[in-house]
Design a protein around this motif. Sequence first.
Motif, PDB file in Angstrom:
ATOM      1  N   ARG A   1      11.453  -1.183   4.334  1.00 28.18           N
ATOM      2  CA  ARG A   1      12.312   0.214   4.195  1.00 28.18           C
ATOM      3  C   ARG A   1      13.607   0.112   5.247  1.00 28.18           C
ATOM      4  O   ARG A   1      14.094  -1.208   5.395  1.00 28.18           O
TER       5      ARG A   1
ATOM      6  N   GLY B   1      13.040  -0.447   8.778  1.00 28.67           N
ATOM      7  CA  GLY B   1      12.700  -0.892   9.848  1.00 28.67           C
ATOM      8  C   GLY B   1      13.172  -2.319  10.183  1.00 28.67           C
ATOM      9  O   GLY B   1      13.649  -2.994   9.000  1.00 28.67           O
ATOM     10  N   ASP B   2      13.178  -2.804  11.522  1.00 30.40           N
ATOM     11  CA  ASP B   2      13.418  -3.997  11.597  1.00 30.40           C
ATOM     12  C   ASP B   2      12.326  -5.026  11.556  1.00 30.40           C
ATOM     13  O   ASP B   2      12.691  -6.396  11.822  1.00 30.40           O
ATOM     14  N   GLY B   3      11.305  -4.748  11.150  1.00 27.51           N
ATOM     15  CA  GLY B   3      10.373  -5.731  11.037  1.00 27.51           C
ATOM     16  C   GLY B   3       9.567  -6.152  12.384  1.00 27.51           C
ATOM     17  O   GLY B   3       8.653  -7.306  12.322  1.00 27.51           O
ATOM     18  N   ARG B   4      10.108  -5.508  13.334  1.00 23.63           N
ATOM     19  CA  ARG B   4       9.784  -6.158  14.687  1.00 23.63           C
ATOM     20  C   ARG B   4       9.047  -4.946  15.617  1.00 23.63           C
ATOM     21  O   ARG B   4       8.619  -3.960  15.164  1.00 23.63           O
TER      22      ARG B   4
ATOM     23  N   GLY C   1       3.705  -0.311   2.670  1.00 27.75           N
ATOM     24  CA  GLY C   1       3.241  -1.584   2.860  1.00 27.75           C
ATOM     25  C   GLY C   1       3.598  -2.107   3.947  1.00 27.75           C
ATOM     26  O   GLY C   1       4.032  -1.494   4.836  1.00 27.75           O
TER      27      GLY C   1
ATOM     28  N   ASN D   1      -3.349   4.631   7.507  1.00 30.20           N
ATOM     29  CA  ASN D   1      -4.185   4.201   8.663  1.00 30.20           C
ATOM     30  C   ASN D   1      -5.624   4.459   8.709  1.00 30.20           C
ATOM     31  O   ASN D   1      -6.345   4.667   9.928  1.00 30.20           O
TER      32      ASN D   1
ATOM     33  N   GLY E   1       5.395  -3.469   6.561  1.00 28.93           N
ATOM     34  CA  GLY E   1       6.748  -3.557   6.883  1.00 28.93           C
ATOM     35  C   GLY E   1       7.572  -4.627   8.185  1.00 28.93           C
ATOM     36  O   GLY E   1       8.354  -4.828   8.127  1.00 28.93           O
ATOM     37  N   ARG E   2       6.167  -4.817   8.720  1.00 30.04           N
ATOM     38  CA  ARG E   2       6.580  -5.890  10.165  1.00 30.04           C
ATOM     39  C   ARG E   2       5.264  -6.568  10.206  1.00 30.04           C
ATOM     40  O   ARG E   2       5.005  -6.841  11.367  1.00 30.04           O
TER      41      ARG E   2
ATOM     42  N   ASP F   1      -4.670   0.821  13.702  1.00 32.86           N
ATOM     43  CA  ASP F   1      -3.537   1.230  14.064  1.00 32.86           C
ATOM     44  C   ASP F   1      -3.311   2.174  15.227  1.00 32.86           C
ATOM     45  O   ASP F   1      -3.249   3.546  15.216  1.00 32.86           O
TER      46      ASP F   1
ATOM     47  N   ARG G   1      15.024   0.051  20.655  1.00 29.05           N
ATOM     48  CA  ARG G   1      14.327   1.284  20.310  1.00 29.05           C
ATOM     49  C   ARG G   1      15.073   2.579  20.813  1.00 29.05           C
ATOM     50  O   ARG G   1      16.394   2.555  20.603  1.00 29.05           O
TER      51      ARG G   1
ATOM     52  N   TYR H   1       0.869  -1.137  -0.116  1.00 26.61           N
ATOM     53  CA  TYR H   1       0.107   0.040  -0.103  1.00 26.61           C
ATOM     54  C   TYR H   1       1.075   1.112  -0.169  1.00 26.61           C
ATOM     55  O   TYR H   1       2.131   1.087  -0.011  1.00 26.61           O
TER      56      TYR H   1
HETATM   57  P1  AMP Z   1       2.531   2.944  11.230  1.00 32.51           P
HETATM   58  O1  AMP Z   1       3.021   4.267  11.473  1.00 32.51           O
HETATM   59  O2  AMP Z   1       2.525   2.012  12.361  1.00 32.51           O
HETATM   60  O3  AMP Z   1       1.009   3.012  10.541  1.00 32.51           O
HETATM   61  O4  AMP Z   1       3.468   2.405  10.201  1.00 32.51           O
HETATM   62  C1  AMP Z   1       3.829   2.881   8.832  1.00 32.51           C
HETATM   63  C2  AMP Z   1       4.716   2.231   8.016  1.00 32.51           C
HETATM   64  O5  AMP Z   1       5.908   1.940   8.700  1.00 32.51           O
HETATM   65  C3  AMP Z   1       4.135   0.797   7.534  1.00 32.51           C
HETATM   66  O6  AMP Z   1       4.577   0.479   6.296  1.00 32.51           O
HETATM   67  C4  AMP Z   1       4.672   0.033   8.730  1.00 32.51           C
HETATM   68  O7  AMP Z   1       4.574  -1.390   8.171  1.00 32.51           O
HETATM   69  C5  AMP Z   1       6.294   0.539   8.523  1.00 32.51           C
HETATM   70  N1  AMP Z   1       6.771   0.240  10.000  1.00 32.51           N
HETATM   71  C6  AMP Z   1       6.586   0.481  11.121  1.00 32.51           C
HETATM   72  N2  AMP Z   1       7.292   0.071  12.110  1.00 32.51           N
HETATM   73  C7  AMP Z   1       8.237  -0.867  11.364  1.00 32.51           C
HETATM   74  C8  AMP Z   1       9.217  -1.638  11.653  1.00 32.51           C
HETATM   75  N3  AMP Z   1       9.808  -1.916  13.005  1.00 32.51           N
HETATM   76  N4  AMP Z   1       9.889  -2.295  10.549  1.00 32.51           N
HETATM   77  C9  AMP Z   1       9.616  -2.260   9.527  1.00 32.51           C
HETATM   78  N5  AMP Z   1       8.548  -1.370   8.841  1.00 32.51           N
HETATM   79  C10 AMP Z   1       7.927  -0.883  10.038  1.00 32.51           C
END
Ligand code: AMP
Length: 487
Positions: A121, A123-126, A89, A252, A91-92, A261, A164, A77
């Motif tokens: 991107r 991010g760590d996916g966690r 998209g 969101n 990301g985690r 979210d 973090r 997305y």
């Molecule tokens: P959010 O602010 O939670 O709505 O996330 C915005 C975007 O950042 C989305 O594409 C999430 O999947 C990505 N994202 C947030 N936290 C992480 C993370 N720790 N690792 C990878 N992607 C993230």
Amino acid sequence: MKSQTALAFEYSYLDLPEAFYTQLAPTPVAEPRLVALNDALAQELGLHLPGLSSQDKAALFSGNRLTPDAQPFAQAYAGHQFGGFTMLGDGRAHVLGELVTPSGDRVDVQLKGSGPTPYSRRGDGRAALGPMLREYVISEAMHAMGIPTTRALAVVTTGQTVYREQPEQGAILTRTAASHLRVGTFEYASALGNPAPLQALLDYTLARHFPNLADADDKAIALLDVVMQKQIDLIVHWMRVGFIHGVMNTDNMALSGETIDYGPCAFMDSYDPATVFSSIDHQGRYAYANQPKIALWNLTRFAEALLPVIDDDEKQAIAKAEATLNTFSTGYRKKWLAMMRAKLGLTKEDEADETLIAGLLNWMKATKADYTNTFRDLGSPGFSPGCKAPYDTEAFSAWHTDWQARRERYGESRKASQALMQQTNPAIIPRNHKVEEALTATSDGDLKPFRTLLSALQSPYDDHHGLAPYQLPAPEGSCRYQTFCGT
Ligand code: AMP
Ligand code: MG
């Protein structure tokens, strides 16, 4: 394993063109341990989990063990974040699959914090334990208040550290949603620059959420309109309970009309329309009183994404979209007024209602009155002004006299009025300091405050025993509350 057959996933989403997802499994974690499981929700979903050991459940809700036919995927997305367009998209997160509940609803089961994807991107996916439990408790509180929301099924810790501002325990939240289709999914489809995937997404969204509109003459406009109505209803609910989403980016905003979210969200204590909690929202873009305006801004991005499937002639398409969007403000105003009347126990309409409501809100702002407690007090049978602060002033007393005269003028009985107020004004909300207190205890291994808070929030409109500690605003002198993104 027999019970796992209960997780009979379906994958309607994978019928969309491949550009909308990436199929991949969650990354297994070191030592999954079950921290919270929502038995009531499991039952609603028709899951038969009692036969599973705690370890089995932890394996399932961490993504370490997949059901035999599982085809997990991450969704693509885009979105406008704080006003700027970005390709995003999951990301985690991984959608494990869709379940059709015993009552016939189709819901996504998604793991959040389940490992990197092509959309991560940097991010760590966690995810960290605190924010996942925070989403759990606040989304369940919203549900109990009757507000459309994604829900929390389980939280497991991963046995791994996430970094973090400081090292944190890693965790995975399993959440359910009517779907994860967002305004940002349409923005993504539109950015592909080819009407075929956009048309496919339009047909899919209508079939999944609004099947009665699947044969509408003007499908895209019908979708824009129904999504707008859902958002109006949702924002009116948020305004009713003093909820501030905090990060109303277009990615969101769920097309189903559910709150989605729970990042830097929080509930307002003292009434102030400018309230912001998010540490990164310096401009107050997503402040309490801005939420309807931002909803319209997001819906305008939605309409723009839909233009190619509204009409081949762009001018015509814009004119049709504008005609729909132009009804937002009147529609919102009408529903907001009805909601505020209900908060004051009034059902009939009077021209002076807006003035009456503004009179109370202005007084609340000036006296820094607690938003939740004020409305709850006004609706309690023993209430009379003049007996306790902050109601013992002439200004309040004058407003109170007007309000009561207004009720009597339309023959609305005090009793019926109070009953309506008690169904509309929650007695208990997840107050920021109570949520933080529970999360701090959890990080020290003590789950009791989290469970007690969760249970107190289950019946928000009842005056029940043991409520008092949850009704007090944050103690004087405590730091200004801030919430954080990127958790
Ligand atoms: P959010 O602010 O939670 O709505 O996330 C915005 C975007 O950042 C989305 O594409 C999430 O999947 C990505 N994202 C947030 N936290 C992480 C993370 N720790 N690792 C990878 N992607 C993230
Ligand atoms: Mg998001």
